[in-house]
Design a protein around this motif. Structure first.
Motif, PDB file in Angstrom:
ATOM      1  N   ASN A   1       0.842  -1.202   0.000  1.00  0.00           N
ATOM      2  CA  ASN A   1       0.000   0.000   0.000  1.00  0.00           C
ATOM      3  C   ASN A   1       0.876   1.251   0.000  1.00  0.00           C
ATOM      4  OD1 ASN A   1       0.837   0.402   2.670  1.00  0.00           O
ATOM      5  ND2 ASN A   1      -1.114  -0.237   3.567  1.00  0.00           N
TER       6      ASN A   1
ATOM      7  N   LEU B   1       0.783  -6.316   1.496  1.00  0.00           N
ATOM      8  CA  LEU B   1      -0.600  -6.784   1.549  1.00  0.00           C
ATOM      9  C   LEU B   1      -0.731  -8.227   1.078  1.00  0.00           C
ATOM     10  CD1 LEU B   1      -2.175  -3.644  -0.175  1.00  0.00           C
ATOM     11  CD2 LEU B   1      -1.837  -4.023   2.290  1.00  0.00           C
TER      12      LEU B   1
ATOM     13  N   HIS C   1      -5.955  -8.257   4.926  1.00  0.00           N
ATOM     14  CA  HIS C   1      -6.210  -7.391   3.772  1.00  0.00           C
ATOM     15  C   HIS C   1      -7.042  -8.090   2.698  1.00  0.00           C
ATOM     16  CE1 HIS C   1      -3.522  -4.429   5.472  1.00  0.00           C
ATOM     17  NE2 HIS C   1      -2.643  -5.382   5.662  1.00  0.00           N
TER      18      HIS C   1
ATOM     19  N   LYS D   1     -10.028  -6.864  -0.584  1.00  0.00           N
ATOM     20  CA  LYS D   1      -9.711  -5.488  -0.985  1.00  0.00           C
ATOM     21  C   LYS D   1      -9.122  -5.419  -2.396  1.00  0.00           C
ATOM     22  CE  LYS D   1      -8.835  -4.220   3.802  1.00  0.00           C
ATOM     23  NZ  LYS D   1      -7.825  -3.820   4.786  1.00  0.00           N
TER      24      LYS D   1
ATOM     25  N   VAL E   1      -6.597  -7.271  -3.594  1.00  0.00           N
ATOM     26  CA  VAL E   1      -5.171  -7.588  -3.655  1.00  0.00           C
ATOM     27  C   VAL E   1      -4.943  -8.830  -4.516  1.00  0.00           C
ATOM     28  CG1 VAL E   1      -3.101  -8.174  -2.322  1.00  0.00           C
ATOM     29  CG2 VAL E   1      -4.761  -6.520  -1.409  1.00  0.00           C
TER      30      VAL E   1
END
Length: 166
Positions: A56, A62, A89, A92, A94
């Motif tokens: 990030n 992440l 995480h 999201k 990723v």
């Protein structure tokens, strides 16, 4: 989110979530008691493989992916990849970003397709993600994975062409 090559300095951030995911025994056919040393050997690849991290804006790792030829010799024109997203995480984007990055890398490196050899059929989020990125299930090995909750479940072989404008 930035996806960049992993460095040895990233390992202390990768290891805790990799260990957590492997110890859960729900998504990878790795020994649930995988040592850190062995995990590092498996995950941090030398060329022609590649390991990346998604970070990030603050530099927090992440997730991570490793990409490599699926086989050697006459099978080296097909890529493979593995992905780990820190559970803190998940949800999201990723995994999707790492998946798209792996596809772009494989295409740019001249691979003709990408194949995942062992996607646990009970890992429905991963199966749905890979299908949304154009992968198809080309076969399932019945009861090839002993899931700690669901018992013996299949392992999907998933494939996606990368050539011919696909």
């Amino acid at each position: 989110m930035l996806i960049r090559d992993a460095t040895p300095a990233d390992w202390p951030a990768i290891w805790p979530f990799l260990q957590q995911i492997v110890a859960a025994g729900e998504t990878y056919a790795y020994d649930r008691n995988l040592t850190e040393e062995r995990a590092r050997e498996i995950w941090l690849l030398d060329p022609p493989g590649r390991t990346v991290v998604a970070v990030n804006d603050h530099g927090t790792v992440l997730g991570s992916a490793k990409m490599n030829p699926n086989q050697g010799g006459p099978g080296a024109h097909i890529a493979s990849a593995s992905f780990m997203v820190d559970p803190a995480h998940s949800g999201k984007g990723v995994g999707r970003a790492l998946g798209q990055h792996a596809l772009d890398w494989a295409r740019a490196a001249g691979y003709r397709a990408m194949q995942f050899n062992a996607v646990v059929e009970a890992n429905t989020r991963a199966v749905a993600l890979w299908k949304s990125l154009g992968f198809e299930i080309i076969g399932t090995v019945p009861e090839a994975f002993h899931h700690p909750v669901n018992g013996y479940v299949g392992l999907h072989i998933m494939h996606r062409p990368l050539h011919l404008g696909v």
